[in-house]
Enzyme design. Structure first.
Site, PDB file in Angstrom:
ATOM      1  N   TYR A  50       0.880  -1.370   0.512  1.00 34.63           N
ATOM      2  CA  TYR A  50       0.099  -0.148   0.129  1.00 34.63           C
ATOM      3  C   TYR A  50       0.683   1.508   0.288  1.00 34.63           C
ATOM      4  CZ  TYR A  50      -3.417  -3.328   1.924  1.00 34.63           C
ATOM      5  OH  TYR A  50      -4.718  -4.695   1.649  1.00 34.63           O
ATOM      6  N   PHE A 108      -5.130  -0.319  10.010  1.00 24.91           N
ATOM      7  CA  PHE A 108      -6.228  -0.225   8.686  1.00 24.91           C
ATOM      8  C   PHE A 108      -7.302   1.056   8.033  1.00 24.91           C
ATOM      9  CE2 PHE A 108      -4.027  -4.455   8.376  1.00 24.91           C
ATOM     10  CZ  PHE A 108      -3.766  -4.187   6.914  1.00 24.91           C
ATOM     11  N   ASP A 145      -5.600  11.723   2.053  1.00 25.64           N
ATOM     12  CA  ASP A 145      -6.446  12.255   1.199  1.00 25.64           C
ATOM     13  C   ASP A 145      -7.791  12.628   1.075  1.00 25.64           C
ATOM     14  OD1 ASP A 145      -6.899   9.562   2.043  1.00 25.64           O
ATOM     15  OD2 ASP A 145      -7.986   9.672   0.062  1.00 25.64           O
ATOM     16  N   ASN A 163     -13.397   6.466   4.823  1.00 24.21           N
ATOM     17  CA  ASN A 163     -13.880   5.943   5.549  1.00 24.21           C
ATOM     18  C   ASN A 163     -12.927   5.769   7.430  1.00 24.21           C
ATOM     19  OD1 ASN A 163     -15.948   4.114   4.347  1.00 24.21           O
ATOM     20  ND2 ASN A 163     -14.611   2.803   3.113  1.00 24.21           N
TER      21      ASN A 163
END
Length: 189
Positions: free
Chosen positions: A14, A64, A91, A112
């Protein structure tokens, strides 16, 4: 004392995703300002240091994105800090690529990581919104957000991250307007 959190997902697969630009911002700030080594704490990686005269903790949750609030809440409780001491780097689809804006509170825009922090602490924390641009159609959002930066974007990415780190003292002082202005000037040069 302030807690600055960078949002991202753990793991090398990632590392260069647009969704991980919050992690990238914290790594750059830590490097530019000579922060101490990473320590495993609060379900994440924590670094301690100073920016100007201000003690700042940098936290990259390892939970996460969807569970970021667990890590952030744990750190704030441990240090007895309120949401006013929290700054979250993340972001932002609704900002042009490599633009930087700061605001306190506001909506979650489907993010999220922000949603998780909001569920744990409420909406009243400062956000440093790092523009990744919108791919144009909602069906392409997930691939865009979870896609790597392109080789052609690397210079612009490095310039934005460098500007954020170089002007971080204004954030530490609470002068969001000066931070945004000086970051924009550095990126424009």
């Amino acid at each position: 004392m302030q807690l600055w959190v960078g949002l991202g997902n753990p793991g090398p697969q990632y590392a260069m995703h647009r969704h991980n630009v919050g992690f990238m911002a914290l790594d750059t700030i830590a490097e530019v300002h000579g922060f101490g080594p990473e320590q495993k704490k609060f379900q994440g990686w924590l670094r301690e240091g100073r920016i100007g005269g201000h003690k700042v903790l940098l936290l990259k949750p390892a939970t996460f994105m969807n569970e970021s609030g667990r890590s952030v809440g744990e750190a704030l409780r441990f240090y007895k800090l309120g949401p006013d001491a929290l700054t979250v780097f993340h972001d932002e689809l609704d900002l042009a690529p490599f633009k930087v804006k700061v605001r306190t509170g506001g909506g979650l825009a489907g993010h999220n990581g922000l949603r998780s922090i909001d569920q744990h602490l409420g909406p009243d924390f400062r956000r440093v919104r790092l523009g990744i641009g919108h791919p144009g159609h909602k069906d392409r959002v997930t691939g865009h957000v979870l896609g790597n930066y392109a080789k052609a974007e690397m210079d612009d990415l490095a310039e934005m991250l460098g500007a954020v780190a170089a002007e971080a003292e204004w954030l530490a002082k609470g002068d969001d307007a000066r931070f945004m202005s000086d970051v924009a000037l550095r990126i424009r040069d």
